[in-house]
Design a protein around this motif. Sequence first.
Motif, PDB file in Angstrom:
ATOM      1  N   ARG A  52       0.920  -1.280   0.005  1.00  0.00           N
ATOM      2  CA  ARG A  52      -0.086   0.085  -0.053  1.00  0.00           C
ATOM      3  C   ARG A  52       0.829   1.128   0.082  1.00  0.00           C
ATOM      4  O   ARG A  52       0.597   2.278  -0.572  1.00  0.00           O
ATOM      5  N   MET A  53       2.164   1.118   0.669  1.00  0.00           N
ATOM      6  CA  MET A  53       3.013   2.293   0.811  1.00  0.00           C
ATOM      7  C   MET A  53       3.477   2.718  -0.831  1.00  0.00           C
ATOM      8  O   MET A  53       3.535   3.715  -1.151  1.00  0.00           O
ATOM      9  N   LEU A  54       3.747   1.516  -1.398  1.00  0.00           N
ATOM     10  CA  LEU A  54       4.063   1.810  -3.104  1.00  0.00           C
ATOM     11  C   LEU A  54       3.160   2.300  -3.669  1.00  0.00           C
ATOM     12  O   LEU A  54       3.467   3.427  -4.621  1.00  0.00           O
ATOM     13  N   ILE A  55       1.984   2.020  -3.641  1.00  0.00           N
ATOM     14  CA  ILE A  55       0.759   2.537  -4.269  1.00  0.00           C
ATOM     15  C   ILE A  55       0.939   4.134  -3.802  1.00  0.00           C
ATOM     16  O   ILE A  55       0.525   4.972  -4.901  1.00  0.00           O
ATOM     17  N   ARG A  56       0.695   4.273  -2.780  1.00  0.00           N
ATOM     18  CA  ARG A  56       0.592   5.942  -2.137  1.00  0.00           C
ATOM     19  C   ARG A  56       1.643   6.655  -2.708  1.00  0.00           C
ATOM     20  O   ARG A  56       1.458   7.623  -3.303  1.00  0.00           O
ATOM     21  N   GLN A  57       3.003   6.059  -2.869  1.00  0.00           N
ATOM     22  CA  GLN A  57       4.076   7.067  -3.407  1.00  0.00           C
ATOM     23  C   GLN A  57       3.882   7.045  -4.809  1.00  0.00           C
ATOM     24  O   GLN A  57       4.711   7.725  -5.500  1.00  0.00           O
ATOM     25  N   GLY A  58       2.923   6.219  -5.630  1.00  0.00           N
ATOM     26  CA  GLY A  58       2.930   6.396  -6.980  1.00  0.00           C
ATOM     27  C   GLY A  58       3.768   5.334  -7.964  1.00  0.00           C
ATOM     28  O   GLY A  58       3.871   5.460  -8.933  1.00  0.00           O
ATOM     29  N   PHE A  59       4.404   4.338  -7.352  1.00  0.00           N
ATOM     30  CA  PHE A  59       5.286   3.374  -7.723  1.00  0.00           C
ATOM     31  C   PHE A  59       4.284   2.376  -8.711  1.00  0.00           C
ATOM     32  O   PHE A  59       3.321   2.020  -8.199  1.00  0.00           O
ATOM     33  N   ASN A  60       4.632   1.983  -9.818  1.00  0.00           N
ATOM     34  CA  ASN A  60       4.206   0.899 -10.603  1.00  0.00           C
ATOM     35  C   ASN A  60       4.532  -0.490 -10.005  1.00  0.00           C
ATOM     36  O   ASN A  60       5.594  -0.591  -9.426  1.00  0.00           O
ATOM     37  N   ILE A  61       3.720  -1.358  -9.906  1.00  0.00           N
ATOM     38  CA  ILE A  61       4.006  -2.740  -9.420  1.00  0.00           C
ATOM     39  C   ILE A  61       3.479  -3.847 -10.512  1.00  0.00           C
ATOM     40  O   ILE A  61       2.650  -3.548 -11.390  1.00  0.00           O
ATOM     41  N   GLU A  62       4.454  -4.933 -10.365  1.00  0.00           N
ATOM     42  CA  GLU A  62       4.263  -5.979 -11.101  1.00  0.00           C
ATOM     43  C   GLU A  62       4.084  -7.321 -10.413  1.00  0.00           C
ATOM     44  O   GLU A  62       4.890  -7.231  -9.594  1.00  0.00           O
ATOM     45  N   PHE A  63       3.067  -8.073 -10.625  1.00  0.00           N
ATOM     46  CA  PHE A  63       2.959  -9.584 -10.266  1.00  0.00           C
ATOM     47  C   PHE A  63       2.463 -10.399 -10.987  1.00  0.00           C
ATOM     48  O   PHE A  63       1.786 -10.179 -11.930  1.00  0.00           O
ATOM     49  N   PHE A  64       2.673 -11.797 -10.349  1.00  0.00           N
ATOM     50  CA  PHE A  64       2.280 -12.776 -11.376  1.00  0.00           C
ATOM     51  C   PHE A  64       0.961 -13.373 -10.760  1.00  0.00           C
ATOM     52  O   PHE A  64       1.245 -14.103  -9.763  1.00  0.00           O
ATOM     53  N   ILE A  65       0.000 -13.388 -11.219  1.00  0.00           N
ATOM     54  CA  ILE A  65      -1.211 -13.591 -10.936  1.00  0.00           C
ATOM     55  C   ILE A  65      -1.543 -15.175 -10.618  1.00  0.00           C
ATOM     56  O   ILE A  65      -2.338 -15.861  -9.865  1.00  0.00           O
ATOM     57  N   GLU A  66      -0.869 -15.867 -11.531  1.00  0.00           N
ATOM     58  CA  GLU A  66      -0.781 -17.427 -11.411  1.00  0.00           C
ATOM     59  C   GLU A  66      -0.107 -17.740 -10.204  1.00  0.00           C
ATOM     60  O   GLU A  66      -0.195 -19.103  -9.801  1.00  0.00           O
ATOM     61  N   GLY A  67       0.687 -17.117  -9.474  1.00  0.00           N
ATOM     62  CA  GLY A  67       1.352 -17.490  -8.221  1.00  0.00           C
ATOM     63  C   GLY A  67       2.927 -18.004  -8.545  1.00  0.00           C
ATOM     64  O   GLY A  67       3.831 -17.352  -8.261  1.00  0.00           O
ATOM     65  N   GLY A  68       3.061 -18.827  -9.535  1.00  0.00           N
ATOM     66  CA  GLY A  68       4.139 -19.540  -9.984  1.00  0.00           C
ATOM     67  C   GLY A  68       4.010 -19.625 -11.440  1.00  0.00           C
ATOM     68  O   GLY A  68       3.294 -19.270 -12.122  1.00  0.00           O
ATOM     69  N   ARG A  69       5.497 -20.019 -11.850  1.00  0.00           N
ATOM     70  CA  ARG A  69       5.246 -20.610 -13.532  1.00  0.00           C
ATOM     71  C   ARG A  69       4.427 -21.599 -13.735  1.00  0.00           C
ATOM     72  O   ARG A  69       4.275 -22.663 -13.341  1.00  0.00           O
ATOM     73  N   SER A  70       3.775 -21.403 -14.961  1.00  0.00           N
ATOM     74  CA  SER A  70       3.231 -22.339 -15.667  1.00  0.00           C
ATOM     75  C   SER A  70       4.025 -23.676 -15.909  1.00  0.00           C
ATOM     76  O   SER A  70       4.861 -23.390 -16.731  1.00  0.00           O
TER      77      SER A  70
END
Length: 885
Positions: free
Chosen positions: A452-470
């Motif tokens: 939430r702090m990253l979002i408040r500061q305005g940083f872009n985020i990346e994550f993998f919604i699958e959790g791990g590699r297919s």
Amino acid sequence: MSYMGANLMDLLQRIKAMIRTWIDAFLRGHHDHYACRLPRNWGFFSSWILKSLFAHVSTNPTQTAFLKTLRDKAIIVYVSKYKSNFKYLFYHIRYKAEGIPFPQVGFEYRVWLWQSFSRLIRIALAHIDHFLRYKTLPNPYTSGFFKRELEAGHAAFLSLVDRKGFYHRFVKAERDPLAYLIELQHHLDRPIYLVPQWLLFSKKPEDAPAGLMDILFGTQQNPGRLRGLLAILRTPQKAFVELSDPLNLQTFIQEPGNRKRGIEQLSFVLRQRLLDQMNRHRQSITGPVLKTREELKELILRGESFQNFMKRYAQTHNKDLADLHRKADAYLDEVAADYNPNFIHTLSILLGWIWKTMFDGIALDMEGLNRVKMAATKAPLVFIPCHKSHFDYLILSHLLFTNNMPCPHVAAGRNLAFWPMGTLFRKSGAFFIRRTFQGARLYAQLFSEYVRMLIRQGFNIEFFIEGGRSRTGKMVLPKTGLLTILIDAYKYGDCRDLMFVPVYVGYDRLLEESAILKELEGTQKKQESFGQLIRARKFLKKQYGRVYVQFDEPISLKAVVSQSDRSLQDMEQAEYQALGRNLAHRIINAINRVSVVTPQALTACAILNYPKQAFRQNDLMASVETYLTYLIFQNVRLSENLDDPQRAVQNVLAIYNSRRLLEKQKLRGQDHVPVEQQRFVVPENKRLNLEYYKNNCVHFFVPTAYTALAILSYDAFQFSASALHRDYSFLQEFFKYEFAYDVDKTPEYMVRKTLKAFIDDAILMPHPTLPDTYNMTSAGFRKLLFFASFLKTYFESYWVVLDVLKGYGRKELVKKERMKKIRAVGNRLYKQGEIDRREALSQVNYENGLTFFNFKGIRGKENQEGIAFYSQVIQKYLNVFMGQK
């Protein structure tokens, strides 16, 4: 005396008339000579200097191409934030060289240095003559000069921030260029487009405190003349131009909130909107102001919400607050990134070399990337790529950085925090997450506060919604934990909106192929380590084809929530969770939608769905062409290599043969066989390899597979569309842990859409008289089998699972032994010939089958009724393929 006086006066009048005639001739009959207009024709020397100076500054071809389309339909006024003669000159020279509409007049600009001597004389004479005639200096506003220039189609240039300009507008009540343009737009049919743009010399974010260099020579955002010139001379390749969304002044004036505003107020609102847009655009390029790691830690650990949580947690669990502080500090060190722009720049150079060594190129969706850039000016971005390889986040971050966007903060598994890569990943923006938060309430809260702090500061985020590699090549169903944290950030006001960006990253050939396939067969996954990294250097000696990076339309969380009847704050927990699940599936479907079908994937589909062991290239072409026809009908993105399908398949067969995924079958007496007549077989232990590449595009064929199998199981050459709905609904539910589907599209819709594709390929024909009725063509049966065959592997995997469930009680199937039993039964059934496809012996398929049957309450032989029902259904569908053997 009077005669001489008269003659003298007459002589003076003649001289005056001659001078005026000469001045008029020299001024070409008008007073439109202003220093705000750059020369139409440059001298060779000055032109050469400026073109050489600006030649290496990079521009975005997609953005500049858009400017060319504006030329004929609009008046273009370029907008910069800060006043700068240097930038005015740059846009004029560089855009003119590229054939782009270039600014020729500058509002509130006076450029003397680059004017020719004769033009300087004309400007001076025009001003003197005008003053002598009218006792005032010429004004480009009141004289109509600006109006004539703009109506003639010449682009203009203006700046929003200038201390003297503000003083002249506010104190001395002089003309505001924006107010003038608004007035002018009222009298023009042609729209005026204001095009905000940045000329930047660095991608680094602004430091919070200004340094001495910034004070003396201007900031990186607004460099002084000397700093800007030195930046161009020293490292011209680092300078670049970025355009923001053009603003249609005609549309702006007609906005409901602006119709009743006066010119002065309207110009103020316009200026603020442009400034806000440009500031957000700047941040979308460089990222927010960069704070030190210690500052960010304090923002989290000393923040009110986390402090309140710590006090409640200490009281509830009877913990010492000081111990909790130490623990929280250690957790934050475990999680937090150590974002370093200098390191990222160095890493980008290294990665650029690695990609050129390993791959034949990266096919980047520039049109999609430009949409993402526009979305970045509205809210923080959350990049959500599919996850096939450890290279996914490196490739995406590198592409974003080289295309003038900041590297996102990437949520990485804790398994990647090993030395020394953990330190390097942190410096490139990685923050680390545990696989599970179970039993770690303090850790979970701190992780949530960090995001939430990253979002408040305005940083872009990346994550993998699958959790791990297919492990299978297709998208894994979404994990919603981190997505829920991001939705919470919006709910609690940490941002005005969030833009989720679905991203497809695909490969002609996967680097980790062998390791992933071993895991599919049940081998334990090896922990990542420095030793593995050292051994990975062998990859630099190989070629892995092309990489494909595609972007779907960014999804606004604000827009998603607005479609609900209630706000997030008013939602019940079940409704809140449902919103998160639906958003997650929408993202998965969006990634699938923009994935690229490659010759490798399409050929693997044809090979594995071919009913016989041995085949020739010509045998595969019928199914390849059928698949291609369907993909083209659905507007699927295809690799450019598929422009010539015959050649593409031939090349893939050669590649698969060289990698020993195929073997050539030698026939007696046929030493010299044409390439297209060569026979191949797939070694049984290589079918899983091909299954992985087949699964890269299987999602496109799932609706057709469901529909085709429903038609074939109907066992008649004539049927009604409504008769297929029941089968389609069942198959969609049966394989819901295998394939994500769009919850907004009903089975009825999907059936009708697929039937249209079948009619287009002459697989079916509508009945001439009976409504909602279709006839299968003579070639249709074979083509329907091409599609239905995509499901055979999964039916066989689920048959193995069901065989185990009907042979053991639920107490006998303890978790640790369950999978061993399933693998043993699968191997036995395959050897006995009850299972045709070796790729059906997949641990992931087994796990998905178990999950489905458990969901239906079938956990062992006690549920005889459920086992009997699904045994009968699976056998019914498998019987469709019996004729292929």
